[in-house]
Write a protein that holds these residues in place. Structure first.
Motif, PDB file in Angstrom:
ATOM      1  N   SER A   1       1.401 -19.118   6.346  1.00  0.00           N
ATOM      2  CA  SER A   1       1.977 -18.405   5.200  1.00  0.00           C
ATOM      3  C   SER A   1       2.870 -19.302   4.348  1.00  0.00           C
TER       4      SER A   1
ATOM      5  N   MET B   1      -2.207 -15.744  -2.346  1.00  0.00           N
ATOM      6  CA  MET B   1      -1.969 -14.310  -2.501  1.00  0.00           C
ATOM      7  C   MET B   1      -2.073 -13.810  -3.935  1.00  0.00           C
TER       8      MET B   1
ATOM      9  N   ILE C   1      -4.747 -10.237  -3.549  1.00  0.00           N
ATOM     10  CA  ILE C   1      -3.963  -9.259  -2.798  1.00  0.00           C
ATOM     11  C   ILE C   1      -2.764  -8.766  -3.595  1.00  0.00           C
TER      12      ILE C   1
ATOM     13  N   CYS D   1      -0.551  -4.684   2.406  1.00  0.00           N
ATOM     14  CA  CYS D   1      -0.611  -6.138   2.249  1.00  0.00           C
ATOM     15  C   CYS D   1      -1.006  -6.803   3.561  1.00  0.00           C
TER      16      CYS D   1
ATOM     17  N   ARG E   1      -4.386  -8.957   4.277  1.00  0.00           N
ATOM     18  CA  ARG E   1      -4.253 -10.353   4.698  1.00  0.00           C
ATOM     19  C   ARG E   1      -4.984 -10.605   6.009  1.00  0.00           C
TER      20      ARG E   1
ATOM     21  N   CYS F   1       7.311 -12.680  -3.041  1.00  0.00           N
ATOM     22  CA  CYS F   1       7.038 -11.241  -2.973  1.00  0.00           C
ATOM     23  C   CYS F   1       8.265 -10.455  -3.429  1.00  0.00           C
TER      24      CYS F   1
END
Length: 251
Positions: A36, A70, A97, A114, A118, A201
């Motif tokens: 990530s 993302m 996403i 989410c 993912r 985010c």
């Protein structure tokens, strides 16, 4: 990067113990690591890479770092450089996403959707590149927080499993950092100056999990061994510790 003798006791032994206790990795496995850009997955790659190259499990296994784009404006070049420095190529999977969660669905509580999206994309990609396992960077604090979230919000006394087989994707999910505390990972990342990508985010640090994180931290101040006791409770507990309703009892 430096390797210190005390790292055996602090980091590598707990990871090796978690892997062996729950048989997470077997000879010849091809393990995808979900990257990530955060401290946990970056540390996971570093630790599994060292364990693999030094054959600390007594056998060989492959590692495939995978990250999902993302749809946020993120500079992942530091992560790419880190991965390449270890001798791997970062597999970057484009997704929409962020658009689906925030623009199309306009989710008020976006984390669940989410995470589901993912995971689905990550597992699919892992299978496409020949992996039979996916490793995630969940640590001990994540497990405890998940337990309290399930208990307080759903009335369930359960956390996630160290390892689970996903029949729909024919992928086995593993969590090798399960015996490490978050503070240990933070200390290691700071010491080794590992790259940590800023999370753009809009709901980061504004979730119910953040509330539970503070709850666990407060409990740990009064009961310093709460994390060790949590591992004991989950690994040594049996169904006899729970109440079981009679089949004849009214609903």
């Amino acid at each position: 990067m430096s390797f210190k003798k005390k790292d055996n006791q602090t980091y590598y032994n707990p990871i090796r113990r978690a892997v062996l206790n729950h048989q997470m990795i077997q000879p010849g496995d091809k393990v995808a690591i979900g990257m990530s850009g955060g401290k946990d997955s970056t540390s996971l790659l570093y630790f599994l890479d060292m364990i693999s190259k030094q054959k600390r499990l007594g056998f060989e296994f492959e590692i495939v770092p995978i990250t999902l784009a993302m749809g946020f404006d993120m500079d992942i070049s530091p992560l790419q450089e880190f991965v390449e420095g270890l001798g791997y190529e970062l597999d970057i999977v484009p997704t929409n996403i962020a658009q689906v969660v925030f623009d199309i669905r306009e989710e008020r509580s976006p984390c669940s959707l989410c995470a589901k999206l993912r995971r689905g994309i990550l597992y699919k990609r892992a299978k496409e590149v020949g992996c039979n396992k996916v490793a995630l960077g969940h640590h001990l604090d994540d497990a405890i927080e998940t337990y309290f979230m399930n208990f307080l919000f759903h009335g369930q006394m359960a956390s996630f499993d160290p390892m689970s087989y996903l029949s729909k994707t024919d992928i086995t999910l593993i969590r090798p950092l399960l015996y490490l505390e978050e503070k240990q990972i933070i200390q290691f990342v700071q010491r080794e100056e590992l790259p940590v990508i800023f999370n753009p985010c809009p709901v980061d640090k504004k979730t119910k999990r953040e509330e539970i994180k503070h709850l666990v931290s407060g409990l740990a101040q009064s009961y310093p061994d709460i994390r060790e006791k949590f591992i004991m409770g989950l690994e040594q507990g049996t169904s006899e510790n729970f109440w079981t309703k009679s089949l004849l009892s009214p609903e």
